[in-house]
Design an enzyme around this catalytic site. Structure first.
Site, PDB file in Angstrom:
ATOM      1  N   ILE A 162       0.831  -1.211   0.000  1.00 24.81           N
ATOM      2  CA  ILE A 162       0.000   0.000   0.000  1.00 24.81           C
ATOM      3  C   ILE A 162       0.860   1.254   0.000  1.00 24.81           C
ATOM      4  O   ILE A 162       0.694   2.149  -0.840  1.00 24.81           O
ATOM      5  CB  ILE A 162      -0.974  -0.005   1.199  1.00 24.81           C
ATOM      6  CG1 ILE A 162      -1.919  -1.215   1.100  1.00 24.81           C
ATOM      7  CG2 ILE A 162      -1.780   1.301   1.238  1.00 24.81           C
ATOM      8  CD1 ILE A 162      -2.828  -1.417   2.285  1.00 24.81           C
ATOM      9  N   GLU A 269     -13.430  -1.984  17.120  1.00 28.52           N
ATOM     10  CA  GLU A 269     -14.367  -1.708  16.028  1.00 28.52           C
ATOM     11  C   GLU A 269     -15.630  -2.532  16.226  1.00 28.52           C
ATOM     12  O   GLU A 269     -15.558  -3.675  16.688  1.00 28.52           O
ATOM     13  CB  GLU A 269     -13.719  -2.074  14.685  1.00 28.52           C
ATOM     14  CG  GLU A 269     -12.484  -1.221  14.400  1.00 28.52           C
ATOM     15  CD  GLU A 269     -11.817  -1.555  13.058  1.00 28.52           C
ATOM     16  OE1 GLU A 269     -12.324  -2.431  12.319  1.00 28.52           O
ATOM     17  OE2 GLU A 269     -10.789  -0.930  12.758  1.00 28.52           O
ATOM     18  N   HIS A 292     -13.585   1.456   8.584  1.00 24.98           N
ATOM     19  CA  HIS A 292     -12.688   0.415   8.060  1.00 24.98           C
ATOM     20  C   HIS A 292     -13.069   0.021   6.616  1.00 24.98           C
ATOM     21  O   HIS A 292     -13.244  -1.152   6.312  1.00 24.98           O
ATOM     22  CB  HIS A 292     -12.719  -0.825   8.979  1.00 24.98           C
ATOM     23  CG  HIS A 292     -11.487  -1.669   8.842  1.00 24.98           C
ATOM     24  ND1 HIS A 292     -10.928  -2.350   9.885  1.00 24.98           N
ATOM     25  CD2 HIS A 292     -10.689  -1.944   7.753  1.00 24.98           C
ATOM     26  CE1 HIS A 292      -9.858  -3.013   9.468  1.00 24.98           C
ATOM     27  NE2 HIS A 292      -9.692  -2.774   8.178  1.00 24.98           N
TER      28      HIS A 292
HETATM   29  P1  NAI Z   1       2.759  -4.999   3.412  1.00 31.53           P
HETATM   30  O1  NAI Z   1       3.116  -6.174   4.234  1.00 31.53           O
HETATM   31  O2  NAI Z   1       2.859  -5.075   1.946  1.00 31.53           O
HETATM   32  O3  NAI Z   1       3.623  -3.727   3.895  1.00 31.53           O
HETATM   33  C1  NAI Z   1       3.870  -3.423   5.234  1.00 31.53           C
HETATM   34  C2  NAI Z   1       5.234  -2.749   5.309  1.00 31.53           C
HETATM   35  O4  NAI Z   1       5.440  -2.318   6.654  1.00 31.53           O
HETATM   36  C3  NAI Z   1       6.383  -3.687   4.964  1.00 31.53           C
HETATM   37  O5  NAI Z   1       7.203  -3.097   3.983  1.00 31.53           O
HETATM   38  C4  NAI Z   1       7.119  -3.878   6.278  1.00 31.53           C
HETATM   39  O6  NAI Z   1       8.498  -4.074   6.134  1.00 31.53           O
HETATM   40  C5  NAI Z   1       6.796  -2.577   6.982  1.00 31.53           C
HETATM   41  N1  NAI Z   1       6.935  -2.638   8.428  1.00 31.53           N
HETATM   42  C6  NAI Z   1       6.636  -3.665   9.265  1.00 31.53           C
HETATM   43  N2  NAI Z   1       6.881  -3.327  10.525  1.00 31.53           N
HETATM   44  C7  NAI Z   1       7.356  -2.065  10.509  1.00 31.53           C
HETATM   45  C8  NAI Z   1       7.802  -1.169  11.507  1.00 31.53           C
HETATM   46  N3  NAI Z   1       7.807  -1.527  12.802  1.00 31.53           N
HETATM   47  N4  NAI Z   1       8.226   0.043  11.123  1.00 31.53           N
HETATM   48  C9  NAI Z   1       8.248   0.401   9.803  1.00 31.53           C
HETATM   49  N5  NAI Z   1       7.834  -0.417   8.810  1.00 31.53           N
HETATM   50  C10 NAI Z   1       7.393  -1.622   9.159  1.00 31.53           C
HETATM   51  O7  NAI Z   1       1.285  -4.598   3.884  1.00 31.53           O
HETATM   52  P2  NAI Z   1       0.238  -3.719   3.075  1.00 31.53           P
HETATM   53  O8  NAI Z   1      -0.544  -4.608   2.183  1.00 31.53           O
HETATM   54  O9  NAI Z   1       0.906  -2.547   2.510  1.00 31.53           O
HETATM   55  O10 NAI Z   1      -0.736  -3.295   4.281  1.00 31.53           O
HETATM   56  C11 NAI Z   1      -0.325  -2.330   5.226  1.00 31.53           C
HETATM   57  C12 NAI Z   1      -1.382  -2.212   6.325  1.00 31.53           C
HETATM   58  O11 NAI Z   1      -2.651  -1.858   5.772  1.00 31.53           O
HETATM   59  C13 NAI Z   1      -1.619  -3.486   7.126  1.00 31.53           C
HETATM   60  O12 NAI Z   1      -1.742  -3.141   8.498  1.00 31.53           O
HETATM   61  C14 NAI Z   1      -2.956  -3.951   6.656  1.00 31.53           C
HETATM   62  O13 NAI Z   1      -3.597  -4.686   7.644  1.00 31.53           O
HETATM   63  C15 NAI Z   1      -3.667  -2.635   6.398  1.00 31.53           C
HETATM   64  N6  NAI Z   1      -4.825  -2.736   5.505  1.00 31.53           N
HETATM   65  C16 NAI Z   1      -5.927  -1.971   5.806  1.00 31.53           C
HETATM   66  C17 NAI Z   1      -7.059  -2.030   5.020  1.00 31.53           C
HETATM   67  C18 NAI Z   1      -8.239  -1.173   5.322  1.00 31.53           C
HETATM   68  O14 NAI Z   1      -9.348  -1.522   4.945  1.00 31.53           O
HETATM   69  N7  NAI Z   1      -8.058  -0.052   5.960  1.00 31.53           N
HETATM   70  C19 NAI Z   1      -7.132  -2.937   3.875  1.00 31.53           C
HETATM   71  C20 NAI Z   1      -5.878  -3.610   3.584  1.00 31.53           C
HETATM   72  C21 NAI Z   1      -4.791  -3.525   4.403  1.00 31.53           C
END
Ligand code: NAI
Length: 413
Positions: A162, A269, A292
């Site tokens: 994202i 939530e 959400h």
């Molecule tokens: P992803 O796994 O592709 O990217 C997450 C990134 O965060 C990775 O590059 C990782 O290295 C980094 N990361 C992990 N721990 C970290 C830390 N302590 N400090 C800095 N960077 C850190 O995940 P994606 O697909 O990008 O999703 C990101 C978030 O969005 C997740 O929490 C997911 O649950 C949430 N999400 C929310 C949705 C919504 O409806 N609001 C829908 C889809 C995802």
């Protein structure tokens, strides 16, 4: 009881519950599977009975697939979560029963990225508050505090699926992008990586959070971090509710240290649309609250339907478990000239020797063999040079399965 499967594709029955997007059903029927649909999320007792006649189950987020359901339906070959999260499934029990669980972790990432873009502009122009006032009959035409996003700096915390998409879209609007990630990531476009979160917080006009929920990200943004953000900057959270200390955010908004925020995810939530939603952020100035919905678009539902159906197809046809969240991952190519035996066993010393002993005693030639293990189970895929009509294959499957350590054995001709 151990399970041995000689089920053909056309006899495999798949149950899809909770109104999963019709594209999944269409794709699976096209592949030759029998698919039944349910619109609701069955109760535990209903599932226990229902699943007896199915090989594969697809759910969304409302079903609870408990230990009891799995214990009484160990014959299941796979479960698909047609959503992102898999907390609703007892993953350990599924693992021990040799049932891989697939999900669609990244099918809705573009939808989240687009929401964040919309929110940056909305916060900059106080669209939420002005919209409410206009609906109430108030004409608040003023440029004060309204700004373009062009030329502003966006700080992305987490540069994964994202975060990196928000990066590209923001640069297209003329923004400068900096990001912080615990893993070294290739910067896209002109984005710049920051080694310390503090540097990003000090520099950004907008901070947008895109990290997963982990012990390290819990309360990652508290009063201390918020105080390092620029006065008049904005905070956006469409990741997980636990990442921000909400009371500290409320304080910063009330003291006008932050000029606004957009929050899509909350520490608590409502479980359904019928429950009331309460948050200390309600009623504050220039605060956009959404239920959400970051990933909730029709396109995302379509993509999720396709992604999980494709995981089912690859698993049922070729034995591929790549992407399964609770299971040793094996990526397998389709082969036409072999008989493929897939065995799940308890991960104990000597199993491989025992199973291969059966193969050599049967004088069958191994064309390829793939093993992947985790703490509890091993997944062994063996390609044998045997024609489908050969009687050795069913006999071997039977022998594999009679091993005291076998959990499940299946064959694809
Ligand atoms: P992803 O796994 O592709 O990217 C997450 C990134 O965060 C990775 O590059 C990782 O290295 C980094 N990361 C992990 N721990 C970290 C830390 N302590 N400090 C800095 N960077 C850190 O995940 P994606 O697909 O990008 O999703 C990101 C978030 O969005 C997740 O929490 C997911 O649950 C949430 N999400 C929310 C949705 C919504 O409806 N609001 C829908 C889809 C995802």
């Amino acid at each position: 009881m151990n399970q041995a499967k000689l089920v053909t594709i056309s006899a495999m029955r798949i149950l899809l519950t909770e109104n999963i997007h019709s594209v999944a059903q269409e794709k699976l029927i096209d592949e030759g599977f029998k698919v039944d649909l349910l619109s609701h999320a069955p109760s535990e007792d209903e599932y226990i009975q229902l699943l007896k006649k199915y090989d594969v189950l697809g759910i969304r987020s409302k079903s609870e697939i408990t230990q009891k359901i799995l214990e009484q339906n160990k014959h299941l070959m796979a479960i698909g979560a047609f959503c992102i999260g898999t907390n609703q499934i007892n993953l350990l029990e599924a693992n021990r029963a040799g049932i891989p669980v697939f999900n669609a972790p990244h099918s809705n990432t573009r939808s989240v990225a687009e929401l964040v873009i919309a929110e940056m502009i909305a916060l900059s122009r106080q669209l939420g508050d002005r919209n409410i006032l206009a609906h109430q009959g108030e004409w608040m035409k003023s440029a004060e505090g309204s700004k373009e996003v062009r030329g502003k700096t966006l700080g992305l915390v987490g540069y994964g699926h994202i975060g990196s998409q928000v990066s590209v879209l923001s640069e297209a609007m003329g923004m400068k992008v900096v990001f912080y990630d615990i893993i070294k990531k290739l910067p896209l476009g002109n984005a710049q990586s920051k080694t310390h979160l503090g540097d990003l917080l000090q520099e950004a006009d907008f901070v947008s959070l895109h990290v997963p929920e982990t012990p390290e990200t819990k309360n990652m943004i508290s009063g201390k971090e918020i105080s390092r953000m620029k006065k008049g900057s904005f905070l956006i959270n469409a990741s997980r509710g636990t990442v921000i200390v909400i009371d500290d955010l409320v304080k910063a908004l009330k003291e006008n240290h932050l000029a606004g925020c957009a929050v899509d995810v909350f520490p608590e939530e409502p479980a359904s649309n019928k429950e009331k939603f309460k948050s200390p952020l309600q009623g504050l100035k220039n605060v956009i609250l959404t239920p959400h919905i970051g990933g909730s678009t029709e396109e995302a539902q379509y993509a999720i339907g396709l992604e999980v159906a494709e995981s089912f197809r690859k698993f049922l046809r070729f034995g591929t478990t790549a992407g399964a969240v609770n299971f040793p991952n094996v990526e397998l190519a389709a082969k036409t000239d072999v008989t493929r035996i897939m065995n799940v066993h308890r991960n104990e010393p000597g199993v491989l020797g025992e199973l291969n002993g059966f193969i050599s005693a049967a004088q069958a030639n191994i064309q390829g063999q793939y093993l992947s293990t985790d703490r509890h189970i091993g997944y062994l895929v063996t390609d044998l040079e045997l024609s489908p009509s050969h009687t050795t294959a069913p006999a071997l499957v039977d022998q594999f399965q009679r091993s005291s350590r076998s959990i499940k054995t299946r064959v694809i001709f």
